[in-house]
Each structure stands twice: as C-alpha cells, then as structure tokens.
Design a protein around this motif. Structure first.
Motif, short mmCIF file in Angstrom:
data_model
loop_
_atom_site.label_atom_id
_atom_site.label_comp_id
_atom_site.label_asym_id
_atom_site.label_seq_id
_atom_site.Cartn_x
_atom_site.Cartn_y
_atom_site.Cartn_z
N UNK A 4 6.89 74.27 23.39
CA UNK A 4 6.80 72.82 23.21
C UNK A 4 5.48 72.30 23.74
N UNK A 5 5.03 72.84 24.87
CA UNK A 5 3.74 72.44 25.44
C UNK A 5 2.60 72.78 24.49
N UNK A 6 2.63 74.00 23.91
CA UNK A 6 1.57 74.40 22.98
C UNK A 6 1.60 73.57 21.71
N UNK A 7 2.80 73.25 21.21
CA UNK A 7 2.90 72.41 20.02
C UNK A 7 2.32 71.03 20.30
N UNK A 8 2.61 70.51 21.47
CA UNK A 8 2.11 69.18 21.84
C UNK A 8 0.58 69.19 21.94
N UNK A 9 0.03 70.18 22.62
CA UNK A 9 -1.43 70.24 22.75
C UNK A 9 -2.08 70.47 21.39
N UNK A 10 -1.43 71.23 20.51
CA UNK A 10 -1.98 71.43 19.16
C UNK A 10 -1.99 70.12 18.38
N UNK A 11 -0.92 69.34 18.49
CA UNK A 11 -0.87 68.05 17.80
C UNK A 11 -1.94 67.11 18.35
N UNK A 12 -2.08 67.09 19.66
CA UNK A 12 -3.09 66.23 20.29
C UNK A 12 -4.49 66.68 19.88
N UNK A 43 -10.25 72.45 21.19
CA UNK A 43 -9.39 73.09 22.18
C UNK A 43 -9.16 72.09 23.31
N UNK A 44 -7.90 71.84 23.61
CA UNK A 44 -7.53 70.91 24.67
C UNK A 44 -6.90 71.71 25.80
N UNK A 45 -7.30 71.40 27.04
CA UNK A 45 -6.69 72.09 28.18
C UNK A 45 -5.25 71.64 28.34
N UNK A 46 -4.46 72.43 29.04
CA UNK A 46 -3.04 72.13 29.22
C UNK A 46 -2.80 70.78 29.88
N UNK A 47 -3.66 70.43 30.83
CA UNK A 47 -3.48 69.16 31.54
C UNK A 47 -4.09 67.98 30.77
N UNK A 48 -4.64 68.24 29.60
CA UNK A 48 -5.23 67.22 28.72
C UNK A 48 -6.40 66.48 29.33
#
Length: 130
Positions: A4-12, A43-48
């Motif tokens: 879910x975290x990776x999907x969210x960062x991919x969408x962002x 590429x977005x870091x995990x912490x955005x």
C-alpha cells in the motif's frame, strides 16, 4: 501494508511528474527552458520529503543551461506544485538529467552494426561455398 505504501508513493510520483511538467511548460518564464524536454520518471522517498525528477532534454547543446534553469527554479516549481497537489508536505525537487533514451538509441545502433556484420559474413561464406 508495504505494498500500500509503494502504491501510494507511485501514485504521488505520477501526479508530481504530470504537474511538474505542466508547471515548467506554462509557468516558468526562464528562456533556457524553451526547448524540447520531457520528464521521464519521478522517484519519491518513502517519507515524501524528496522527489528526484528525471528530465530528458532532446537538444544536446541545451541540456546544461536547461538543468541550471531547473535547479534555480526548483523553489518556484515546488511552491506551485504545493498549490496543485494536496499533500501534507510538498517534496523538495531534485532534478537529474536522464540520458536513458540516448543510451537506448546508441545500443540499437550498435546492435544494427553487429547484425549487418553478421549478415555480410554469412553472405560472404555462402559465396565461398559456390
């Protein structure tokens, strides 16, 4: 949970890519940005907090001036990005030159050269047998 975290960062990352390109084309008034370019990946870091934006610039002589213009306009682009993308924190933008398309063209030309060489060798070998 991790997917879910990776999907969210991919969408962002996808939204940042789309909006950043739009902002550069429409709002940045630096004449160095008037060239053919595209944003190939973000590429977005995990912490955005950070977003690395990969830019492909088609005209080789305009690459360095364009990258300097993007790096100097990063704050302006980030500010406008914060208005259009609703996030708690707008990530800091780090621009990188993307040369993967150029590299792919180079590899394709090398493979074509090898193919031509192999065809000429097989054609020459066929003539020698007759």
């Amino acid at each position: 949970m991790a997917t879910q975290q990776f999907e969210r960062t991919d969408r962002i990352a996808s939204e940042i890519m789309r909006e950043t390109e739009k902002i550069i084309r429409e709002d940045v008034s630096d004449p160095r940005t008037d060239c053919m370019f595209s944003i190939t990946h973000v590429d977005v870091t995990r912490d955005l907090r950070y977003a690395k934006v990969y830019v492909s610039i088609y005209e080789e002589e305009k690459r360095q001036p364009m990258m300097k213009a993007l790096k100097s306009a990063a704050g302006f682009i980030r500010h406008n990005l914060g208005r259009s993308v609703q996030l708690r924190y707008t990530p800091e933008l780090l621009f990188e030159l993307d040369t993967t398309i150029e590299y792919g063209v180079h590899i394709a030309s090398v493979l074509n050269e090898i193919k031509k060489t192999e065809e000429s060798r097989s054609h020459d070998a066929g003539d020698a047998e007759i």
